[in-house]
Scaffold this active site. Sequence first.
Site, PDB file in Angstrom:
ATOM      1  N   LYS A  22     -21.053  21.384  30.301  1.00 40.41           N
ATOM      2  CA  LYS A  22     -20.232  20.159  30.423  1.00 40.41           C
ATOM      3  C   LYS A  22     -19.145  20.333  31.472  1.00 40.41           C
ATOM      4  CE  LYS A  22     -16.701  19.127  27.419  1.00 40.41           C
ATOM      5  NZ  LYS A  22     -15.465  18.805  28.125  1.00 40.41           N
ATOM      6  N   ASN A  23     -18.382  21.415  31.377  1.00 32.85           N
ATOM      7  CA  ASN A  23     -17.206  21.542  32.242  1.00 32.85           C
ATOM      8  C   ASN A  23     -17.554  21.945  33.671  1.00 32.85           C
ATOM      9  OD1 ASN A  23     -15.708  20.654  30.141  1.00 32.85           O
ATOM     10  ND2 ASN A  23     -14.998  22.671  29.507  1.00 32.85           N
ATOM     11  N   CYS A 118      -9.087  15.423  25.161  1.00 32.97           N
ATOM     12  CA  CYS A 118      -8.745  15.911  23.822  1.00 32.97           C
ATOM     13  C   CYS A 118      -7.233  16.005  23.648  1.00 32.97           C
ATOM     14  CB  CYS A 118      -9.355  17.283  23.573  1.00 32.97           C
ATOM     15  SG  CYS A 118     -11.138  17.291  23.492  1.00 32.97           S
ATOM     16  N   ARG A 123      -0.725  18.787  28.344  1.00 32.31           N
ATOM     17  CA  ARG A 123      -1.748  18.687  29.407  1.00 32.31           C
ATOM     18  C   ARG A 123      -1.271  17.947  30.654  1.00 32.31           C
ATOM     19  NH1 ARG A 123      -7.707  17.939  26.953  1.00 32.31           N
ATOM     20  NH2 ARG A 123      -8.173  19.396  28.621  1.00 32.31           N
ATOM     21  N   ASP A 306     -11.676  27.132  23.887  1.00 29.06           N
ATOM     22  CA  ASP A 306     -12.598  26.134  23.355  1.00 29.06           C
ATOM     23  C   ASP A 306     -13.429  26.661  22.192  1.00 29.06           C
ATOM     24  OD1 ASP A 306     -13.297  24.616  26.617  1.00 29.06           O
ATOM     25  OD2 ASP A 306     -11.585  24.485  25.257  1.00 29.06           O
ATOM     26  N   ARG A 398     -19.200  13.797  22.603  1.00 29.93           N
ATOM     27  CA  ARG A 398     -18.688  13.907  23.969  1.00 29.93           C
ATOM     28  C   ARG A 398     -19.177  15.171  24.671  1.00 29.93           C
ATOM     29  NH1 ARG A 398     -13.010  14.706  24.209  1.00 29.93           N
ATOM     30  NH2 ARG A 398     -13.639  15.064  26.392  1.00 29.93           N
TER      31      ARG A 398
HETATM   32  C1  EPZ Z   1     -10.286  22.523  31.055  1.00 29.76           C
HETATM   33  O1  EPZ Z   1      -9.201  21.646  30.734  1.00 29.76           O
HETATM   34  C2  EPZ Z   1     -11.415  22.156  30.105  1.00 29.76           C
HETATM   35  N1  EPZ Z   1     -11.767  20.764  30.311  1.00 29.76           N
HETATM   36  C3  EPZ Z   1     -10.966  22.360  28.660  1.00 29.76           C
HETATM   37  O2  EPZ Z   1     -12.092  22.156  27.810  1.00 29.76           O
HETATM   38  C4  EPZ Z   1     -10.530  23.799  28.462  1.00 29.76           C
HETATM   39  O3  EPZ Z   1      -9.965  23.924  27.182  1.00 29.76           O
HETATM   40  C5  EPZ Z   1      -9.459  24.178  29.508  1.00 29.76           C
HETATM   41  O4  EPZ Z   1      -9.925  23.900  30.840  1.00 29.76           O
HETATM   42  C6  EPZ Z   1      -9.093  25.649  29.438  1.00 29.76           C
HETATM   43  O5  EPZ Z   1     -10.213  26.454  29.590  1.00 29.76           O
HETATM   44  C7  EPZ Z   1     -12.603  20.474  31.337  1.00 29.76           C
HETATM   45  O6  EPZ Z   1     -13.070  21.314  32.083  1.00 29.76           O
HETATM   46  C8  EPZ Z   1     -12.964  19.029  31.515  1.00 29.76           C
HETATM   47  P1  EPZ Z   1      -6.277  23.780  32.273  1.00 29.76           P
HETATM   48  P2  EPZ Z   1      -7.933  21.515  31.693  1.00 29.76           P
HETATM   49  O7  EPZ Z   1      -5.814  22.994  33.439  1.00 29.76           O
HETATM   50  O8  EPZ Z   1      -8.395  21.566  33.107  1.00 29.76           O
HETATM   51  C9  EPZ Z   1      -1.523  23.811  31.718  1.00 29.76           C
HETATM   52  C10 EPZ Z   1     -13.369  21.172  26.100  1.00 29.76           C
HETATM   53  O9  EPZ Z   1     -13.309  21.259  24.870  1.00 29.76           O
HETATM   54  N2  EPZ Z   1      -1.483  22.989  32.949  1.00 29.76           N
HETATM   55  O10 EPZ Z   1      -6.992  25.042  32.515  1.00 29.76           O
HETATM   56  O11 EPZ Z   1      -7.136  20.382  31.256  1.00 29.76           O
HETATM   57  C11 EPZ Z   1      -2.173  23.072  30.544  1.00 29.76           C
HETATM   58  O12 EPZ Z   1      -1.267  22.231  29.887  1.00 29.76           O
HETATM   59  C12 EPZ Z   1     -12.071  21.035  26.917  1.00 29.76           C
HETATM   60  O13 EPZ Z   1     -14.432  21.203  26.763  1.00 29.76           O
HETATM   61  C13 EPZ Z   1      -0.264  22.658  33.494  1.00 29.76           C
HETATM   62  O14 EPZ Z   1       0.799  23.005  32.972  1.00 29.76           O
HETATM   63  O15 EPZ Z   1      -7.150  22.867  31.322  1.00 29.76           O
HETATM   64  C14 EPZ Z   1      -2.672  24.223  29.688  1.00 29.76           C
HETATM   65  O16 EPZ Z   1      -1.638  24.693  28.888  1.00 29.76           O
HETATM   66  C15 EPZ Z   1     -10.864  20.916  26.051  1.00 29.76           C
HETATM   67  N3  EPZ Z   1      -0.265  21.900  34.622  1.00 29.76           N
HETATM   68  C16 EPZ Z   1      -3.063  25.271  30.741  1.00 29.76           C
HETATM   69  O17 EPZ Z   1      -2.369  24.932  31.949  1.00 29.76           O
HETATM   70  C17 EPZ Z   1      -1.430  21.481  35.243  1.00 29.76           C
HETATM   71  O18 EPZ Z   1      -1.383  20.801  36.268  1.00 29.76           O
HETATM   72  C18 EPZ Z   1      -4.558  25.344  31.046  1.00 29.76           C
HETATM   73  O19 EPZ Z   1      -5.011  24.040  31.321  1.00 29.76           O
HETATM   74  C19 EPZ Z   1      -2.657  21.846  34.663  1.00 29.76           C
HETATM   75  C20 EPZ Z   1      -2.669  22.606  33.511  1.00 29.76           C
END
Ligand code: EPZ
Length: 425
Positions: A22-23, A118, A123, A306, A398
């Site tokens: 998916k991702n 989610c 986020r 995840d 989803r």
């Molecule tokens: C991706 O989300 C995945 N989603 C998530 O999977 C997964 O949990 C996550 O990466 C971590 O592996 C998709 O790929 C569509 P991040 P993403 O940016 O990109 C902070 C699932 O169940 N952050 O790596 O949103 C953020 O708040 C989903 O398939 C900032 O502060 O995650 C978090 O604490 C749920 N500023 C951390 O970084 C930013 O601009 C990691 O978030 C971006 C992120």
Amino acid sequence: MDAFIIEGGNPLQGEVAISGAKNAVLGIIPAAVLCACSSKIDNVPDIKDVNKMIVILEKLGAEIYREKDTLIINTEKPISYDVSDYEEETGQMRASYYLLGALLGRYRKAIVPLPGGCNIGDRPIDQHIKGFQALGATVVIEHGQVKMEAPELRGAHIFLDVVSVGATINIMLAAVRADGKTIIENAAKEPHIVDVANFLNLMGANIKGAGTDVIKIVGVEEMHGCEYSVIPDQITTGTYMMAAAATEGDILIKNVIPKHMEAITAKLSEMGVIVREEDDGIRVIGKHPLKAVNVKTMPYPGFPTDLQQPMAVLMTIAQGTSTITESIFESRFKYVDELRRMGANISINSRTASITGVKSLSATKIRTTDLRAGAAMVIAGLIADGETKITEIVHIDRGYENLQENLRNLGAVIRRVSEKDPACL
Ligand code: EPZ
């Protein structure tokens, strides 16, 4: 709203094949708009988030043909960079943010509603914005829309303050068509980052270092269509591994990349589960009693956030007290109350859950709070005494393809009922 009804207590037996990631595919589909071209993508999972992304791209003007798990995306005709009319679709999933990078890369401008996804924490997308600004874009966020314009898109040196999957992929999507060289430092290393980079390189991009924390991109003027097959889903694989371990089952999981599962394999082995790499997959044999373990979620190659929720379910029936620390998202313990309703013994202290094993979980009606919590609730239903009803399973649809059919083929007693069905009341 559909629900699952599960009769617990049946060990999973047999084989299951894993569908595409998916991702990864949610980054690859928008990447296909980076040129006026046609691309063929195989191993595309049949899940709601993918279907939504396809609908959005079609509304922007792309022609998309689908046959089984193959997509042909044709963007030879100009497509719109203005996604503002499709807030309903984009608001239901996080990955809609990838339209920002892809449209900025192709058109030097983009208007995209803020993403949904989610409800597991704050986020923000500040790192995405920081990256786009470094590449020369002016960014305005107003009325729930991100508006970007970059008369000149030029390479830059970007250091991410946090390891972000989304920001790493989004900056890559824009930088592949920028003038000059871009370096992304403190980049995320997840398998889906590498998969998107491989797809982009097949389209003619010049990316090096994906999968490491320093990614180097030299912008190209021209890109072209390609043929690509998406990697198997790491998180889906982990979910089936945990379902087998929890039910004391014995299953062979096919179409997997064992390297991607190392962190999960290590923790399951510590619990006493047998995990064996075989020629055509990973064999998982659940051995009870499970031993208590301590887990901390980390960016790849650490233990994936995840799989935090499914792992917690295993710990509810392990011998002794386990701990699970969620280091990525602030509020990813919303499912705990549902497990407590099944008799689980869990205490939360800030970002750490302490889980003391009980003899068994008891079946009741529980709800799904988000995608991976949904998977955890299904595993809880598979091991609980009696019949469990899991509501709001739209979250599960989803991200999991054919979950109930696959589990039924593995011997689970599970059925889907809809709101109108008296059983759902
Ligand atoms: C991706 O989300 C995945 N989603 C998530 O999977 C997964 O949990 C996550 O990466 C971590 O592996 C998709 O790929 C569509 P991040 P993403 O940016 O990109 C902070 C699932 O169940 N952050 O790596 O949103 C953020 O708040 C989903 O398939 C900032 O502060 O995650 C978090 O604490 C749920 N500023 C951390 O970084 C930013 O601009 C990691 O978030 C971006 C992120």
